[in-house]
Design a protein around this motif. Structure first.
Motif, PDB file in Angstrom:
ATOM      1  N   LEU A 113       0.831  -1.196   0.000  1.00  0.00           N
ATOM      2  CA  LEU A 113       0.000   0.000   0.000  1.00  0.00           C
ATOM      3  C   LEU A 113       0.871   1.253   0.000  1.00  0.00           C
ATOM      4  CD1 LEU A 113      -2.754   1.359   0.176  1.00  0.00           C
ATOM      5  CD2 LEU A 113      -2.711   1.008   2.648  1.00  0.00           C
ATOM      6  N   LEU A 114       1.941   1.217   0.771  1.00  0.00           N
ATOM      7  CA  LEU A 114       2.849   2.354   0.791  1.00  0.00           C
ATOM      8  C   LEU A 114       3.525   2.527  -0.567  1.00  0.00           C
ATOM      9  CD1 LEU A 114       3.876   4.572   2.671  1.00  0.00           C
ATOM     10  CD2 LEU A 114       5.813   3.105   3.229  1.00  0.00           C
ATOM     11  N   ASP A 115       3.872   1.413  -1.224  1.00  0.00           N
ATOM     12  CA  ASP A 115       4.423   1.493  -2.581  1.00  0.00           C
ATOM     13  C   ASP A 115       3.454   2.246  -3.498  1.00  0.00           C
ATOM     14  OD1 ASP A 115       6.709   0.090  -1.927  1.00  0.00           O
ATOM     15  OD2 ASP A 115       5.966  -1.838  -2.689  1.00  0.00           O
ATOM     16  N   VAL A 350      12.873   6.727   2.966  1.00  0.00           N
ATOM     17  CA  VAL A 350      11.883   5.651   3.107  1.00  0.00           C
ATOM     18  C   VAL A 350      12.081   4.652   1.977  1.00  0.00           C
ATOM     19  CG1 VAL A 350       9.433   5.055   3.148  1.00  0.00           C
ATOM     20  CG2 VAL A 350      10.219   7.143   4.276  1.00  0.00           C
ATOM     21  N   GLU A 351      12.447   3.431   2.329  1.00  0.00           N
ATOM     22  CA  GLU A 351      12.612   2.331   1.371  1.00  0.00           C
ATOM     23  C   GLU A 351      12.034   1.064   2.002  1.00  0.00           C
ATOM     24  OE1 GLU A 351      13.423   2.509  -1.596  1.00  0.00           O
ATOM     25  OE2 GLU A 351      14.760   4.223  -1.882  1.00  0.00           O
ATOM     26  N   PRO A 352      10.738   0.786   1.797  1.00  0.00           N
ATOM     27  CA  PRO A 352      10.126  -0.379   2.450  1.00  0.00           C
ATOM     28  C   PRO A 352      10.778  -1.706   2.100  1.00  0.00           C
ATOM     29  CG  PRO A 352       8.450   1.104   1.580  1.00  0.00           C
ATOM     30  CD  PRO A 352       9.765   1.577   1.041  1.00  0.00           C
ATOM     31  N   ARG A 353      11.425  -1.797   0.933  1.00  0.00           N
ATOM     32  CA  ARG A 353      11.996  -3.074   0.493  1.00  0.00           C
ATOM     33  C   ARG A 353      13.510  -3.166   0.681  1.00  0.00           C
ATOM     34  NH1 ARG A 353       8.149  -5.979  -2.342  1.00  0.00           N
ATOM     35  NH2 ARG A 353       6.288  -4.796  -2.923  1.00  0.00           N
ATOM     36  N   LEU A 354      14.091  -2.183   1.317  1.00  0.00           N
ATOM     37  CA  LEU A 354      15.527  -2.234   1.577  1.00  0.00           C
ATOM     38  C   LEU A 354      15.832  -3.322   2.603  1.00  0.00           C
ATOM     39  CD1 LEU A 354      18.271  -0.849   1.000  1.00  0.00           C
ATOM     40  CD2 LEU A 354      17.833   0.576   3.005  1.00  0.00           C
ATOM     41  N   LEU A 476      25.115   2.378   0.133  1.00  0.00           N
ATOM     42  CA  LEU A 476      23.689   2.518   0.416  1.00  0.00           C
ATOM     43  C   LEU A 476      22.918   2.978  -0.811  1.00  0.00           C
ATOM     44  CD1 LEU A 476      21.232   2.694   2.290  1.00  0.00           C
ATOM     45  CD2 LEU A 476      22.034   4.953   3.001  1.00  0.00           C
ATOM     46  N   ALA A 477      23.466   3.922  -1.575  1.00  0.00           N
ATOM     47  CA  ALA A 477      22.787   4.418  -2.764  1.00  0.00           C
ATOM     48  C   ALA A 477      22.536   3.297  -3.761  1.00  0.00           C
ATOM     49  CB  ALA A 477      23.600   5.539  -3.411  1.00  0.00           C
ATOM     50  N   GLU A 478      23.535   2.414  -3.922  1.00  0.00           N
ATOM     51  CA  GLU A 478      23.366   1.286  -4.832  1.00  0.00           C
ATOM     52  C   GLU A 478      22.313   0.318  -4.303  1.00  0.00           C
ATOM     53  OE1 GLU A 478      23.426  -1.189  -7.906  1.00  0.00           O
ATOM     54  OE2 GLU A 478      24.356   0.800  -7.818  1.00  0.00           O
ATOM     55  N   ALA A 479      22.316   0.062  -2.993  1.00  0.00           N
ATOM     56  CA  ALA A 479      21.327  -0.839  -2.386  1.00  0.00           C
ATOM     57  C   ALA A 479      19.916  -0.274  -2.537  1.00  0.00           C
ATOM     58  CB  ALA A 479      21.654  -1.067  -0.917  1.00  0.00           C
ATOM     59  N   ARG A 482      18.629  -0.948  -6.040  1.00  0.00           N
ATOM     60  CA  ARG A 482      18.171  -2.333  -6.192  1.00  0.00           C
ATOM     61  C   ARG A 482      16.821  -2.541  -5.521  1.00  0.00           C
ATOM     62  NH1 ARG A 482      23.707  -3.350  -5.172  1.00  0.00           N
ATOM     63  NH2 ARG A 482      23.269  -3.886  -2.990  1.00  0.00           N
ATOM     64  N   ALA A 483      16.633  -1.935  -4.347  1.00  0.00           N
ATOM     65  CA  ALA A 483      15.368  -2.082  -3.629  1.00  0.00           C
ATOM     66  C   ALA A 483      14.210  -1.495  -4.429  1.00  0.00           C
ATOM     67  CB  ALA A 483      15.458  -1.407  -2.258  1.00  0.00           C
ATOM     68  N   ARG A 484      14.439  -0.351  -5.056  1.00  0.00           N
ATOM     69  CA  ARG A 484      13.390   0.263  -5.853  1.00  0.00           C
ATOM     70  C   ARG A 484      13.097  -0.557  -7.101  1.00  0.00           C
ATOM     71  NH1 ARG A 484      14.268   6.845  -5.572  1.00  0.00           N
ATOM     72  NH2 ARG A 484      14.024   7.015  -3.304  1.00  0.00           N
ATOM     73  N   GLY A 485      14.126  -1.209  -7.631  1.00  0.00           N
ATOM     74  CA  GLY A 485      13.911  -2.098  -8.762  1.00  0.00           C
ATOM     75  C   GLY A 485      13.004  -3.265  -8.391  1.00  0.00           C
TER      76      GLY A 485
END
Length: 491
Positions: A113-115, A350-354, A476-479, A482-485
């Motif tokens: 939902l947050l996505d 905010v990165e829910p999938r990190l 962290l920027a690279e991670a 990937r999380a956003r992907g």
């Protein structure tokens, strides 16, 4: 005596103080977290029973000593202050009884939902109105998820409370929250009232009646049940982050507080409200003082990340200092991105999938390298948060992590500044100070918030960590990309 109650995520504590702020005794009880498949819940009755138990033990005179002053004894309670974990959703009926298990701030069920809200722009729009960057475990997404998946539960509830508000209602019968808890995510920090437009953006207008009245200043009442003597004056103070700021004496604009606990929270006092600048992250916590806020970056990463590494490697907490001293700065090339929470990260982004990453490991890597790399990763996260929050003044530090002298030296080196260490039950202390202010009881705040130690950084190690911190940010920027992907959102 003065009693502060801190209803934490995994531990409920009550502390007794004398009028000078000396900690007389502390009583604590663990409470369970039910963690499964990204869902994190708590039994409200268990939490409330733990509160009653610690209070009854503390005020009966059977609590253990906090120091050489001995047990609290059956002295009269002048007043009590209440604080506790923030966020999550604690659904109760009209009598304050649970409708379902509480959904913790650590919960990750609402990440999809947050996505949606991040992709549609709702997330950013709500931040610009309220100064609150939502994350899966805050009330906005959780209520949205419940409205989709458990609407009958919401139909049968009277109030969607925060943790301390549930306890306060059970103790006093008063249904209320305060401006600090309400800050995430529905409060307009300019008007100090719920923002109806934000509720509409989140599709929750029809659930507005579940929000508790915002008491400004904090609500007060008299206890009517077990735990404290009937008729004890009690205030439903700010939640644990701003309560710790009060307990550490962080009220001057520019000064900051780092709480090294389950949640790694960075707070900076400010008299400036800017909802337009920067990446939407963290929140502005309204305080009882008009025109003053706490710019907060409460990261999900914290001591829970180190606890996981210790459990996995079989290292005891008592061994941490020795292992930190054995491994050199940089942990022999081992790096840890310490984002272990099922709901990802919420500050200073905010990165829910990190998720956590461990790199640079070889057959030569030792347990000391793993522990030091984890502690360094958490300290880098703290620096990131404090910089984003606008720290310019003195920095106080509190929380369970302060019990490790070696880790405190590491934090000072990574942050490159002295640390004012404030030990003891800082949140409970702040809850008492908030209650005293509300009731007009004069207490010497300087005496109550005096630091117990100051840890200075080492110039050479601080220089080393400035370079290492830049590498951490690049990793962290690279991670994050990937999380956003994985989430299917733009990089």
């Amino acid at each position: 005596m003065y009693v502060g109650i801190d209803v934490g995520t995994s531990m409920v504590k009550a502390a007794a103080f004398d009028a000078s702020g000396r900690e007389i005794a502390v009583e604590s009880r663990p409470v369970a977290l039910d963690i499964r498949d990204g869902f994190v819940e708590q039994d409200m009755d268990e939490v409330y029973a733990a509160v009653v138990d610690v209070l009854a033990t503390l005020t009966s005179g059977s609590a253990g000593p906090a120091g050489p002053t001995g047990p609290a004894g059956p002295a009269g309670v002048e007043l009590a202050g209440l604080t506790g974990q923030g966020d999550g959703v604690w659904l109760v009926d009209a009598q304050g009884r649970p409708v379902r298990s509480a959904i913790s701030w650590m919960d990750g069920r609402a990440h999809e939902l947050l996505d949606e809200w991040m992709a549609s722009g709702v997330f950013a729009s709500v931040f610009r109105r309220t100064g609150s960057a939502m994350f899966p475990g805050c009330p906005g997404p959780v209520l949205g998820w419940l409205d989709r998946h458990e609407p009958k539960v919401l139909d049968g509830a009277a109030t969607a409370l925060y943790c301390k508000d549930m306890v306060f209602q059970r103790l006093t019968g008063v249904r209320a929250t305060d401006v600090s808890d309400a800050s995430m995510p529905f409060l307009d920090p300019r008007t100090r009232a719920y923002d109806d437009e934000s509720l509409a953006l989140l599709g929750l207008t029809h659930r507005r009646g579940l929000l508790a009245p915002v008491s400004d200043p904090v609500a007060v009442g008299e206890t009517r049940g077990p735990g404290l003597p009937t008729g004890t004056r009690i205030a439903n103070g700010p939640y644990d982050l701003p309560a710790c700021a009060l307990g550490a004496g962080v009220t001057r604009p520019g000064d900051g507080l780092l709480i090294i606990g389950t949640c790694l929270a960075s707070l900076v006092a400010t008299d400036t409200l800017d909802l337009e600048a920067g990446e939407p992250a963290g929140l502005y916590i309204s305080t009882d003082r008009q025109g003053q806020w706490l710019r907060a970056m409460p990261a999900m990463v914290g001591t829970a990340a180190l606890d996981w590494v210790l459990r996995t490697t079989g290292v005891r907490h008592a061994e941490v200092d020795a292992l930190l001293d054995q491994a050199p700065p940089g942990a022999n090339g081992v790096q840890v991105l310490p984002y272990f929470a099922p709901s990802g990260e919420r500050a200073p982004f905010v990165e829910p999938r990190l998720r956590a990453e461990l790199t640079g490991v070889s057959l030569e890597t030792t347990k000391g390298d793993l522990v030091r790399a984890t502690c360094e990763g958490i300290a880098f996260a703290a620096r990131h948060c404090l910089e984003a929050a606008g720290l310019t003044g003195d920095l106080a530090v509190c929380g369970g992590g302060t019990r490790s002298p070696a880790w405190m030296r590491l934090f000072a080196d990574v942050l490159g500044r002295p640390l004012r260490v404030v030990e003891g039950e800082v949140g409970a202390r702040g809850a008492v100070l908030a209650a005293a202010e509300r009731y007009g009881v004069e207490l010497d705040a300087a005496s109550w918030t005096r630091p117990t130690a100051v840890v200075e950084p080492d110039a050479g190690r601080a220089e080393f960590y400035t370079v290492a911190y830049a590498k951490h940010l690049a990793h962290l920027a690279e991670a994050r990309r990937r999380a956003r992907g994985r989430a299917g959102t733009p990089g």
